[in-house]
Enzyme design. Structure first.
Site, PDB file in Angstrom:
ATOM      1  N   ASP A  49       0.954  -1.042   0.010  1.00 41.35           N
ATOM      2  CA  ASP A  49       0.021  -0.105  -0.050  1.00 41.35           C
ATOM      3  C   ASP A  49       0.751   1.194   0.039  1.00 41.35           C
ATOM      4  OD1 ASP A  49      -2.278   1.786   0.340  1.00 41.35           O
ATOM      5  OD2 ASP A  49      -1.616   1.870   2.499  1.00 41.35           O
ATOM      6  N   ARG A  50       0.416   2.299  -0.497  1.00 39.21           N
ATOM      7  CA  ARG A  50       1.346   3.602  -0.366  1.00 39.21           C
ATOM      8  C   ARG A  50       1.028   4.465   0.931  1.00 39.21           C
ATOM      9  NH1 ARG A  50       0.440   8.843  -3.977  1.00 39.21           N
ATOM     10  NH2 ARG A  50      -0.645   9.435  -2.073  1.00 39.21           N
ATOM     11  N   ASP A  51       0.250   5.082   1.097  1.00 40.40           N
ATOM     12  CA  ASP A  51      -0.095   5.978   2.204  1.00 40.40           C
ATOM     13  C   ASP A  51      -0.098   5.217   3.600  1.00 40.40           C
ATOM     14  OD1 ASP A  51      -0.121   7.933   0.244  1.00 40.40           O
ATOM     15  OD2 ASP A  51      -2.357   8.122   0.213  1.00 40.40           O
TER      16      ASP A  51
ATOM     17  N   ASP B 144       0.883   9.277   6.139  1.00 37.12           N
ATOM     18  CA  ASP B 144      -0.549   9.489   5.658  1.00 37.12           C
ATOM     19  C   ASP B 144      -1.243  10.526   6.307  1.00 37.12           C
ATOM     20  OD1 ASP B 144      -3.157   8.779   4.499  1.00 37.12           O
ATOM     21  OD2 ASP B 144      -3.156   6.982   5.703  1.00 37.12           O
TER      22      ASP B 144
ATOM     23  N   ASN C 214      -5.414   2.838  -2.904  1.00 37.71           N
ATOM     24  CA  ASN C 214      -6.959   3.748  -3.170  1.00 37.71           C
ATOM     25  C   ASN C 214      -6.598   5.228  -3.176  1.00 37.71           C
ATOM     26  OD1 ASN C 214      -8.200   1.270  -3.008  1.00 37.71           O
ATOM     27  ND2 ASN C 214      -8.859   1.630  -0.784  1.00 37.71           N
ATOM     28  N   GLN C 215      -7.042   5.943  -4.213  1.00 37.66           N
ATOM     29  CA  GLN C 215      -6.688   7.339  -4.268  1.00 37.66           C
ATOM     30  C   GLN C 215      -8.113   8.013  -4.565  1.00 37.66           C
ATOM     31  OE1 GLN C 215      -3.792   9.144  -3.361  1.00 37.66           O
ATOM     32  NE2 GLN C 215      -2.972   7.030  -2.800  1.00 37.66           N
TER      33      GLN C 215
ATOM     34  N   HIS D 217     -11.112   5.835  -7.644  1.00 38.94           N
ATOM     35  CA  HIS D 217     -12.727   5.963  -7.482  1.00 38.94           C
ATOM     36  C   HIS D 217     -13.025   6.446  -5.968  1.00 38.94           C
ATOM     37  CE1 HIS D 217     -12.300   3.030 -10.920  1.00 38.94           C
ATOM     38  NE2 HIS D 217     -13.162   4.026 -11.441  1.00 38.94           N
TER      39      HIS D 217
ATOM     40  N   CYS E 202     -11.960  -2.063  -8.262  1.00 41.71           N
ATOM     41  CA  CYS E 202     -10.445  -1.881  -7.774  1.00 41.71           C
ATOM     42  C   CYS E 202     -10.108  -1.315  -6.473  1.00 41.71           C
ATOM     43  CB  CYS E 202      -9.817  -1.065  -8.895  1.00 41.71           C
ATOM     44  SG  CYS E 202     -10.681   0.549  -9.331  1.00 41.71           S
ATOM     45  N   ARG E 203     -11.234  -0.803  -6.008  1.00 37.38           N
ATOM     46  CA  ARG E 203     -11.252  -0.068  -4.615  1.00 37.38           C
ATOM     47  C   ARG E 203     -10.892  -1.286  -3.553  1.00 37.38           C
ATOM     48  NH1 ARG E 203     -11.579   4.473  -1.971  1.00 37.38           N
ATOM     49  NH2 ARG E 203     -12.348   4.449   0.200  1.00 37.38           N
TER      50      ARG E 203
ATOM     51  N   ASP F 239      -1.401  -0.775   5.847  1.00 33.40           N
ATOM     52  CA  ASP F 239      -1.423  -0.216   7.272  1.00 33.40           C
ATOM     53  C   ASP F 239      -3.134   0.022   7.812  1.00 33.40           C
ATOM     54  OD1 ASP F 239      -2.277   1.775   5.304  1.00 33.40           O
ATOM     55  OD2 ASP F 239      -1.960   3.339   6.896  1.00 33.40           O
TER      56      ASP F 239
END
Length: 182
Positions: free
Chosen positions: A9-11, A17, A53-54, A93, A101-102, A128
């Site tokens: 995951d990114r954030d 985050d 997720n963005q 989304h 995709c979420r 996270d």
């Protein structure tokens, strides 16, 4: 044998985050040790991908161009430590868009599998939040929770996770599972 693929995951895993979203390139700041950990994994032959997720895009908080600029910064900083991202999959989304995709749905993981022509089954999914872990489990992955980002809150809501793979941060996950890289 599982592929040498690790999906992050990114954030909250790679970068700090915020409950107010990361909306600008300046707000995007790596967590201590994350770039080094990505570099160690890459240099050891692991394929690193990102599933993020963005929904800030759907909410109008930032544009796809801004997201791409954040990812360019992330790619550059990882490269300074020998790290490389094989693929970055993101869901633009909102929660009410009913996309596939979420996260917690596994759509982003399937996008990564398709883009890289690999299976994520039995590979690590590092996140996270509980939704990160759910997406990984739905794709047959091994879930790993980090205490950074929303990780501490996730453990409070899901105390059963203490029995699973829980680490202080991405760097401690890599150190604990890939000691030979240090």
């Amino acid at each position: 044998m599982a592929e040498k693929l690790i999906i992050l995951d990114r954030d909250g895993v790679i970068n700090y985050d915020s409950d107010d979203y990361i909306k600008t390139v300046d707000e995007w700041q790596p967590l201590p040790g994350s770039m080094e950990a990505i570099g160690k994994l890459t240099q050891a032959g692991y394929t690193i991908a990102v599933a993020t997720n963005q929904s800030g895009i759907a909410r109008g908080y930032f544009s796809v161009d801004t997201l791409n600029a954040m990812h360019e910064k992330m790619i550059k900083l990882a490269a300074e430590h020998g790290g490389k991202f094989a693929h970055i999959a993101y869901c633009p989304h909102g929660p009410d868009d009913h996309c596939d995709c979420r996260k917690p749905l596994p759509g982003l993981i399937h996008q990564i599998e398709s883009a890289l022509n690999v299976s994520a089954k039995d590979c690590y999914m590092v996140g996270d939040s509980y939704r990160d872990l759910e997406a990984g489990i739905a794709a047959g992955m091994k879930p790993v929770l980090v205490r950074t980002g929303k990780g501490k809150r996730t453990i409070e809501k899901h105390p059963e996770l203490k029995e699973g793979l829980v680490f202080k941060n991405l760097d401690s996950f890599v150190l604990s599972n890939f000691k030979s890289l240090y």
